[in-house]
Design an enzyme around this catalytic site. Structure first.
Site, PDB file in Angstrom:
ATOM      1  N   VAL A  52       0.259  -3.759   4.396  1.00 20.96           N
ATOM      2  CA  VAL A  52       0.052  -5.224   5.183  1.00 20.96           C
ATOM      3  C   VAL A  52       1.232  -5.780   5.191  1.00 20.96           C
ATOM      4  O   VAL A  52       1.334  -6.512   5.856  1.00 20.96           O
ATOM      5  CB  VAL A  52      -0.927  -5.856   4.256  1.00 20.96           C
ATOM      6  CG1 VAL A  52      -2.292  -5.447   4.398  1.00 20.96           C
ATOM      7  CG2 VAL A  52      -0.374  -5.720   2.571  1.00 20.96           C
ATOM      8  N   SER A  60       0.932  -1.263   0.050  1.00 24.23           N
ATOM      9  CA  SER A  60       0.024   0.066   0.268  1.00 24.23           C
ATOM     10  C   SER A  60       1.063   1.260  -0.052  1.00 24.23           C
ATOM     11  O   SER A  60       0.430   2.438  -0.416  1.00 24.23           O
ATOM     12  CB  SER A  60      -0.976   0.023   1.271  1.00 24.23           C
ATOM     13  OG  SER A  60      -2.444   0.141   0.937  1.00 24.23           O
TER      14      SER A  60
HETATM   15  N1  GLU Z   1      -1.447  -5.646  -2.302  1.00 25.71           N
HETATM   16  C1  GLU Z   1      -2.396  -5.415  -1.447  1.00 25.71           C
HETATM   17  C2  GLU Z   1      -3.893  -5.201  -1.667  1.00 25.71           C
HETATM   18  O1  GLU Z   1      -3.806  -4.231  -2.717  1.00 25.71           O
HETATM   19  C3  GLU Z   1      -1.943  -4.175  -0.471  1.00 25.71           C
HETATM   20  C4  GLU Z   1      -2.852  -3.704   0.633  1.00 25.71           C
HETATM   21  C5  GLU Z   1      -1.980  -2.944   1.731  1.00 25.71           C
HETATM   22  O2  GLU Z   1      -0.886  -2.786   1.656  1.00 25.71           O
HETATM   23  O3  GLU Z   1      -2.997  -2.105   2.256  1.00 25.71           O
HETATM   24  O4  GLU Z   1      -4.781  -5.850  -1.422  1.00 25.71           O
END
Ligand code: GLU
Length: 335
Positions: A273, A77
């Protein structure tokens, strides 16, 4: 630049802080995340439970590191911040605002909810907003759009070798049904123009770029330094767009904890995340923290604690009084 003695003192302080923040309060880690696997319980965690790094890069180019600061982890994110900056640079804020708002949503980052009154995602830090932002980045095709995103990320980090981790990307695409659903829904509502798989691929490629904690702190320091990388002197984005990016980080960067974070820590930040937190202290420094144990809001448990301590100790809250500001008192970092 600090004298060698001051540098060593600050470095020692950072190691102390790192050591102090290793123990996580019982029950504070709710889950971990891995691409392809999704969220999993603390009881199932392996070495990731121990991984922990703190890095600080000042606007005059001093670098401080503690723990696993050279261990790569996917941006996830946090990449949203930089892609938003690029879309703003490409189109200007008015045009981008027509397509993506700047209001905290109060919903989860992957919620299937939009600002229906204005027919746009709430902000660029939730997945819906990030998908539209990726679509907005200029380029003749997705490869050219991504090449521009990657070139910009490299500029922020000062690392020409940043690139997509193929395994992370493949796992993300395989398990992206929620993001896919979000994109389809937005297309049906006229909020997204590009083809779903193309936009999704673009967004997930930027999420799958690994950085080290030291690189993350450099990226933050670049934002703190008016978008000139303090280690290379290269500009990653026009100075006048920094304000827009930091404003959105300040109000929307820490998932559903963004309000409490603005109140308690008081610096623009973005978390992911993967357990990264990037905090920007304008005109002063960038902070990167990496530790994969996530709290109930999805923010790194150790990361939140580290940022709280540094902000409090140095009086970095953007609304702190001058008397609280340790840097103004001439006690940089080691106060
Ligand atoms: N690749 C993850 C998603 O888009 C990243 C989410 C995050 O880091 O909040 O679900």
């Amino acid at each position: 630049m600090p004298s060698p003695e001051t540098h060593a003192r600050i470095q020692a302080r950072l190691r102390e802080l790192h050591e102090r923040c290793v123990p996580e309060a019982p029950g504070s880690v709710q889950h971990y995340y891995a691409s392809g696997r999704g969220y999993y319980a603390p009881a199932e965690a392996g070495v990731e439970a121990q991984q922990f790094a703190i890095s600080v890069v000042t606007v005059d180019g001093a670098v401080y590191e503690a723990g696993d600061s050279r261990l790569p982890f996917p941006l996830h994110s946090i990449s949203k911040v930089f892609a938003y900056g690029l879309a703003l640079t490409d189109h200007g804020p008015e045009r981008v605002l027509e397509r993506v708002g700047v209001e905290p949503s109060g919903d989860a980052f992957n919620a299937l909810r939009f600002d229906e009154r204005n027919r746009r995602p709430y902000n660029p830090m939730v997945n819906a907003g990030a998908l539209v932002v990726s679509d907005l980045v200029r380029g003749d095709d997705a490869d050219e759009q991504f090449a521009r995103i990657l070139a910009m990320l490299r500029c922020y980090a000062g690392h020409d070798d940043l690139t997509v981790d193929a395994a992370t990307f493949e796992a993300e695409v395989r398990t992206a049904d929620r993001n896919r659903g979000t994109a389809y829904l937005m297309r049906s509502l006229g909020m997204l123009e590009g083809e779903v798989e193309t936009v999704l691929g673009l967004y997930l490629r930027q999420c799958s770029v690994p950085v080290t904690c030291a690189a993350l702190a450099t990226m933050a320091a670049t934002l703190a330094n008016g978008c000139v990388n303090p280690l290379t002197g290269v500009s990653a984005m026009p100075r006048k767009r920094v304000r827009d990016v930091l404003s959105v980080m300040h109000t929307c960067g820490m998932y559903d904890y963004a309000g409490s974070w603005a109140f308690e820590v008081g610096v623009p930040a973005k978390s992911s995340v993967s357990g990264g937190i990037m905090a920007v202290i304008p005109g002063k420094m960038g902070i990167g923290v990496f530790s994969p144990g996530l709290d109930v809001y999805g923010n790194s448990v150790r990361g939140v604690r580290v940022c709280k301590e540094i902000s409090e100790r140095l009086g970095l809250h953007v609304f702190a009084t001058e008397a609280e500001d340790a840097l103004l008192r001439g006690a940089p970092l080691s106060a």
